[in-house]
Each structure stands twice: as C-alpha cells, then as structure tokens.
Design an enzyme around this catalytic site. Structure first.
Site, PDB file in Angstrom:
ATOM      1  N   GLU A  20       2.225 -10.974  -2.406  1.00 33.21           N
ATOM      2  CA  GLU A  20       2.035 -10.265  -3.689  1.00 33.21           C
ATOM      3  C   GLU A  20       1.157  -9.036  -3.517  1.00 33.21           C
ATOM      4  O   GLU A  20       0.615  -8.507  -4.486  1.00 33.21           O
ATOM      5  CB  GLU A  20       1.615 -11.209  -4.805  1.00 33.21           C
ATOM      6  CG  GLU A  20       0.286 -11.926  -4.668  1.00 33.21           C
ATOM      7  CD  GLU A  20      -0.887 -11.024  -4.967  1.00 33.21           C
ATOM      8  OE1 GLU A  20      -1.473 -10.536  -3.969  1.00 33.21           O
ATOM      9  OE2 GLU A  20      -1.232 -10.842  -6.144  1.00 33.21           O
ATOM     10  N   TRP A  21       1.040  -8.574  -2.254  1.00 31.85           N
ATOM     11  CA  TRP A  21       0.469  -7.257  -1.912  1.00 31.85           C
ATOM     12  C   TRP A  21      -1.003  -7.108  -2.275  1.00 31.85           C
ATOM     13  O   TRP A  21      -1.507  -5.984  -2.421  1.00 31.85           O
ATOM     14  CB  TRP A  21       1.272  -6.127  -2.589  1.00 31.85           C
ATOM     15  CG  TRP A  21       2.745  -6.332  -2.618  1.00 31.85           C
ATOM     16  CD1 TRP A  21       3.534  -6.701  -1.561  1.00 31.85           C
ATOM     17  CD2 TRP A  21       3.627  -6.198  -3.743  1.00 31.85           C
ATOM     18  NE1 TRP A  21       4.848  -6.794  -1.963  1.00 31.85           N
ATOM     19  CE2 TRP A  21       4.932  -6.484  -3.288  1.00 31.85           C
ATOM     20  CE3 TRP A  21       3.432  -5.856  -5.087  1.00 31.85           C
ATOM     21  CZ2 TRP A  21       6.043  -6.456  -4.144  1.00 31.85           C
ATOM     22  CZ3 TRP A  21       4.532  -5.804  -5.932  1.00 31.85           C
ATOM     23  CH2 TRP A  21       5.817  -6.114  -5.460  1.00 31.85           C
ATOM     24  N   GLY A  22      -1.712  -8.225  -2.456  1.00 34.68           N
ATOM     25  CA  GLY A  22      -3.132  -8.134  -2.780  1.00 34.68           C
ATOM     26  C   GLY A  22      -3.415  -7.745  -4.218  1.00 34.68           C
ATOM     27  O   GLY A  22      -4.562  -7.460  -4.567  1.00 34.68           O
ATOM     28  N   GLU A  23      -2.399  -7.751  -5.067  1.00 29.78           N
ATOM     29  CA  GLU A  23      -2.578  -7.234  -6.429  1.00 29.78           C
ATOM     30  C   GLU A  23      -3.482  -8.092  -7.293  1.00 29.78           C
ATOM     31  O   GLU A  23      -4.173  -7.589  -8.171  1.00 29.78           O
ATOM     32  CB  GLU A  23      -1.210  -7.077  -7.110  1.00 29.78           C
ATOM     33  CG  GLU A  23      -0.436  -5.902  -6.555  1.00 29.78           C
ATOM     34  CD  GLU A  23       0.680  -5.451  -7.473  1.00 29.78           C
ATOM     35  OE1 GLU A  23       1.118  -6.253  -8.317  1.00 29.78           O
ATOM     36  OE2 GLU A  23       1.098  -4.294  -7.320  1.00 29.78           O
TER      37      GLU A  23
ATOM     38  N   ASP B 179       3.006  -2.224   1.367  1.00 29.35           N
ATOM     39  CA  ASP B 179       3.802  -2.260   2.600  1.00 29.35           C
ATOM     40  C   ASP B 179       3.268  -1.314   3.671  1.00 29.35           C
ATOM     41  O   ASP B 179       2.883  -0.172   3.393  1.00 29.35           O
ATOM     42  CB  ASP B 179       5.248  -1.860   2.303  1.00 29.35           C
ATOM     43  CG  ASP B 179       5.989  -2.942   1.533  1.00 29.35           C
ATOM     44  OD1 ASP B 179       5.358  -3.935   1.142  1.00 29.35           O
ATOM     45  OD2 ASP B 179       7.202  -2.764   1.330  1.00 29.35           O
TER      46      ASP B 179
ATOM     47  N   ASP C 189       8.140 -12.801  -2.227  1.00 28.07           N
ATOM     48  CA  ASP C 189       7.719 -11.460  -2.627  1.00 28.07           C
ATOM     49  C   ASP C 189       7.319 -11.430  -4.105  1.00 28.07           C
ATOM     50  O   ASP C 189       7.298 -12.465  -4.782  1.00 28.07           O
ATOM     51  CB  ASP C 189       8.879 -10.495  -2.321  1.00 28.07           C
ATOM     52  CG  ASP C 189       8.413  -9.125  -1.872  1.00 28.07           C
ATOM     53  OD1 ASP C 189       7.323  -8.705  -2.283  1.00 28.07           O
ATOM     54  OD2 ASP C 189       9.163  -8.469  -1.131  1.00 28.07           O
TER      55      ASP C 189
HETATM   56  C1  GLA Z   1       8.622  -5.645  -0.496  1.00 26.27           C
HETATM   57  C2  GLA Z   1       7.841  -6.352   0.608  1.00 26.27           C
HETATM   58  C3  GLA Z   1       8.385  -5.917   1.954  1.00 26.27           C
HETATM   59  C4  GLA Z   1       9.884  -6.250   2.041  1.00 26.27           C
HETATM   60  C5  GLA Z   1      10.634  -5.608   0.886  1.00 26.27           C
HETATM   61  C6  GLA Z   1      12.072  -6.078   0.799  1.00 26.27           C
HETATM   62  O1  GLA Z   1       8.420  -4.261  -0.462  1.00 26.27           O
HETATM   63  O2  GLA Z   1       6.478  -6.082   0.505  1.00 26.27           O
HETATM   64  O3  GLA Z   1       7.678  -6.539   3.002  1.00 26.27           O
HETATM   65  O4  GLA Z   1      10.049  -7.639   2.015  1.00 26.27           O
HETATM   66  O5  GLA Z   1      10.017  -5.924  -0.364  1.00 26.27           O
HETATM   67  O6  GLA Z   1      12.774  -5.491  -0.263  1.00 26.27           O
END
Ligand code: GLA
Length: 567
Positions: A215-218, A237, A182
């Site tokens: 890393e959420w595409g950042e 998310d 993450d």
């Molecule tokens: C982030 C991730 C989620 C999950 C949570 C856990 O938000 O993007 O998929 O793993 O952390 O805290």
C-alpha cells in the site's frame, strides 16, 4: 542542535525523516523537533507478527513487473524461462526461491461463477500449470492482486476487494505460495480492514502463503501491517534511476526499528540489470537493500541477464547480510554531506557496514567500530564484501568510495577484553555489542533518539543519576565478562523525558543466555526499580529492554548506576 529541546518524542513519520536526509542534513544528530509531531498521539495497538511462520528472513525471488510491466513478453514462456534460469545460473542455490508474477495475468472480467480467469493468450495452460512447473524446479510461485475493485493497470483487471475468500481459495487450489496485494481502486475503504480481510482469507485456506502488503506506505503500515502480513511496501514505485533508488532508500532507512523476522519493510523490487543505472550504482542498490534487510526480488529478465548483473545478484556475502538470522534492519549511524554510513547487527555479534557516497566525486568515508555499536576487542577482522579482500583494524574503518558507490564490509570482533577487577560502572566499560531502538545507546545520558550524546541527565521518577546507560526499546547490550565477575546491580526505569506517564518496558538481565533478573513491566509513572543479578562464572552479560506490549513509542529505558563487581 538546540540547547533546549523537547524531551520525549513519539516516532517521527518516515516522510519527515526522509525530508531531513533529502535536505542534506544529518539524520543522526538532527533535531528531533524537526521530525516529530508537536502533540503526543495515542499509543498504537500492539502488532504481533503474522503467524504464518513465513519470511523469517526477507523473501528472495523474482517479479516480472520492473522489466516487462504489462507488455506481451510477460507470459508463460517468460515465467518458465526464469524458473529454469534460477536453477541453471545458480540463483536457486544463492537463496532465490519465489518466482512471482505481477499485474495483468488475468482477464478483465471474472467468469459467471465470479472466479478470476487467467489470460489465455499469456497463460494458455492456466496459472496452475505455471505454478506446477515452478514447483517442479523446487521453487515457489507467487502472484498479484489489489485490495480494491480493480488492479493498478489502466486496463483494470479485477481486484480482490469483497472477493477475498473466493480468490484466496482459487489461488490455494492453484498452488500459490505468495501474494503481492496492491492498493489501487480501493474505494477509500479502511486500509487495515482491507488488508486484514485478505490475511484472514489466506489463513483460512490452510495453505502457507507469504503475504506481501503493497500500500506504498500511505497509511504508515509499519505501525500495523506486521499483524497481517510478512512485508509492507514503504514507498511508491521504484524506477530504474539513481534518484529513484536512493530516494526510496532514504525513506526506508528511517523505518529500521519496525523490521523483524516475519515482518519486513519493503522498499520495492530490485532494478539491478535493467539498464538505467551503472554497475557501480546497482552495487549500491543491492548493498543497501541487503543492509536494510529488504526483500530481494529480482526485477530484470534473468533469461538475458549479463554476467555483471548475475555477479551482483549472486554475491553470496551480501545476500548473507540480508538473510542474517538476527533479523535486524541496518540503521544510519552517520550521514552528512551525502556520505552515509549504515550499521547492521549480525547474529555472530559483528556488524555489516555500508559506506555510501551519494555525491558525484570520489570521496573518503571514515567511521569506527564504536560508531557501528561494537567494541571491547583489541582487533577486528574486515572483509570487503565486493572486492573480497580481508584486513584487520583496531577500530578505524575508512575507504575511498567512487561517486554513487558503496563499500561494504563485514566486521567481526576479535577476542574480547574482560573487565577490570573491582567495582566498575558499566557506562565506563566498552560493550561488545549495543543494539538500540532509536539512535545509539548513550553513556551517562538518556536516549535522545537521534544522534550520539543528544540525551539529557538520566532521570527516573524525579531522581537524577550521573552514571548509567540511556537506551530505547528494543535494546540489547552485551558485555564480555570472562568468568571473573560476581554481581550486577542497577536502578531501572523509564526516563522522565518520556513525559511522565508515557512508555512501558521490561528490563531483563541475562548471564550466558540464562535470565537472572527481570523488572516486570515498568511505566513512565513508576519509581526506579532495583535489580540485582548473580553473574558468577558467566562469560557474557546481556542487558535487554523489550517493549511491554503497547508499541515502541516513548520507551526511553534507563539503566541507572549499573555497578559491576569482578574479582
Ligand atoms: C503498483 C505497484 C507496482 C506494480 C503495479 C502493477 O504500481 O506498486 O509494484 O505492481 O501496480 O500495476
């Protein structure tokens, strides 16, 4: 579309492409200027796929996060119960392999040796015992950390930043097969360096560990993460609602050219079965994730899954689309007014197609085999992957689709028709399959990257051509020859719309899988290059354009005056 539009484009940012879709306008056909930066940026470094040999098709499995977050029911009994359910409910047989645990498995502090410590309340026998149990079922086990000082949960469990090798060694000693890594509490340190440090540490353990970058595409991971990991999250998310799911789908749809075996766009884990959407919406969710070659990680508590949830998750026809060995992510080929058509090339030469109705009333969605990128046959078999009904078509594809629903077909071409005798221009003939980096392959135009017919006059090194094919790496166009053709000639090069010196590709011609012509590296600064291929006795012709190793930006590749001679 503007009459005069800028010529060559670097790839649009995903967020910009998403804005086009979210605004209700047509992705295919939208002016590129709305989605592209105004000045060319430096060409990115090459991104060879992670060399761990894993995730040749998108990973399939389970992760507890979407159903439990950090609540107490996330514990050893749950994880073992899910592994049991994988076997008893046939999910293992359907292809689900990884049983993964998310945040909150550790204690808030490392031990005196600096090692991570499993939470003794949740996991009284430790993590290795759970991994051993999962392995005993013939499954694989995954866990979670963050490329930061702490993980994401507010309780702040220890992250891996600065502890990469120690943590990777510990996980390997426990038998971990998969790491979700993450991005929380990352101290602002460079993302590539943080994710690379863990990639190196995992590799140094000698244990094959699938590496899921989160890393959420950042930092636009689609441009670099394939070098280190097997998948990368493209968005924030997901939550268990239609608006969250479809918004994430839109963002992920625009990233199709970056996906390939071993390296996948990850639009986040499945919410199917968690209760916030209807079964119709969950079928759309599952269909779109498969059509996008996304990792399929079940996010509901399988121990109490309903029959309808299991029926969605175990639809083997839809799973087969996700897991198709060609490893292509489907692309949006039409998307106006909330009626979205996606096409995914399949290894058998056919396509899967999703017809998604994002509106709130039942609508008819219509497309054609040509729009999907296939042709050259007199009929096509259609299998509805949800109703299981079979039918045939000569080209038109149409369905009544309920609100928020998706109709999904597998389309398989029938016997192809050989080209006519004499000399033909390839751009006048139907191809059996056309796969292109961005936008569709264009006939007698350059590749405009977006919708059909958005290119310009084919131009290489100042020479213009009336006839030819406008493509974009990675491109792959197939024609049926039927053994009656002798030669193909063409002038090839990077189109001047790439900006003169931008773009670099290799053109290759294949006859029944044997390479019969190769241009070598061609850049936007080069004059047209002549190619001649001997096709004698060949049944299938393939025109392939690959990036020459400096990224797939500006790779507008023209097959000018392609002359095919047949008996
Ligand atoms: C982030 C991730 C989620 C999950 C949570 C856990 O938000 O993007 O998929 O793993 O952390 O805290």
């Amino acid at each position: 579309m503007p009459a005069e539009r800028p010529t060559c484009r670097r790839r649009p940012a995903a967020a910009a492409a998403f804005a086009l879709l979210a605004g209700g306008s047509l992705l295919a056909g939208a002016p590129a200027s709305a989605a592209s930066p105004t000045a060319p940026a430096p060409t990115p470094a090459p991104t060879p796929a992670a060399d761990n040999g894993l995730a040749r098709t998108p990973q399939m499995g389970f992760n507890n996060w979407n159903s439990t977050h950090c609540r107490a029911e996330f514990n050893e009994a749950m994880v073992k119960g899910v592994a049991d359910t994988f076997v008893s409910q046939g999910l293992k047989d359907a292809g689900y392999t990884y049983v993964n645990i998310d945040d909150c498995w550790a204690l808030p502090n490392r031990d005196t040796s600096g090692n991570l410590v499993p939470d003794p309340v949740r996991f009284p026998h430790g993590i290795k015992a759970v991994a051993d149990y999962v392995h005993s079922k013939g499954l694989k086990f995954g866990l979670y950390s963050s490329a930061g000082t702490k993980t994401c949960d507010v309780q702040g469990f220890p992250g891996g930043l600065g502890h990469e090798q120690q943590d990777a060694n510990l996980w390997a000693s426990w038998g971990v097969d998969y790491l979700k890594y993450d991005n929380c509490n990352n101290t602002g340190a460079d993302a590539k360096q943080r994710y690379r440090a863990m990639a190196d540490a995992l590799r140094a353990t000698g244990r094959p560990i699938l590496y899921s970058i989160c890393e959420w595409g950042e930092n636009q991971p689609w441009n670099w993460a394939a070098e280190y990991g097997n998948s990368w999250r493209t968005t924030g998310d997901i939550s268990d609602s239609w608006s969250s799911m479809i918004g994430i789908a839109h963002r992920n749809q625009s990233l199709a050219p970056y996906a390939r075996p071993g390296a996948w766009n990850d639009p986040d884990m499945l919410e199917v079965g968690n209760g916030g959407m209807t079964d119709t919406e969950y079928r759309t969710h599952f269909s779109l994730w498969a059509q996008m070659a996304a990792p399929l990680l079940i996010g509901s508590d399988l121990r109490s899954a309903s029959a309808s949830t299991l029926a969605i998750l175990k639809n083997t026809d839809v799973i087969a689309v996700d897991q198709d060995s060609l490893g292509k992510q489907g692309t949006v080929v039409a998307g106006s007014g909330g009626l979205v058509v996606m096409s995914k090339p399949l290894a058998d030469g056919g396509r899967s197609v999703t017809l998604t109705n994002e509106t709130t009333t039942t609508r008819t969605i219509t497309t054609s085999v040509e729009a999907l990128g296939i042709g050259g046959a007199s009929s096509y078999a259609l299998k509805d992957l949800w109703s299981k009904q079979n039918s045939t078509t000569t080209g038109a594809i149409s369905a009544s689709v309920p609100a928020h629903g998706t109709v999904m077909y597998r389309v398989t071409p029938g016997t192809p028709v050989p080209p006519p005798a004499g000399v033909s221009r390839l751009s006048d003939l139907p191809w059996t399959s056309a796969i292109n980096g961005w936008g569709p392959v264009e006939r007698d135009r350059s590749n405009g990257e977006q919708g059909a017919a958005d290119g310009r006059t084919l131009t290489i090194g100042g020479t213009t051509y009336a006839k030819g094919l406008g493509t974009h790496a990675a491109g792959d166009i197939t024609y049926y020859l039927g053994a009656g053709c002798s030669t193909l000639t063409a002038s090839v090069g990077v189109d001047d719309e790439s900006g003169g010196t931008n773009g670099s590709v290799v053109f290759q011609i294949y006859r029944d899988g044997t390479k019969v012509a190769d241009s070598g590296r061609v850049t936007g600064a080069d004059a047209p290059r002549a190619l001649t291929a001997d096709l004698s006795g060949g049944r299938e012709l393939r025109l392939v354009v690959t990036d020459s190793g400096d990224g797939i930006n500006y790779d507008h590749a023209d097959w000018a005056v392609p002359r095919l001679t047949c008996a």
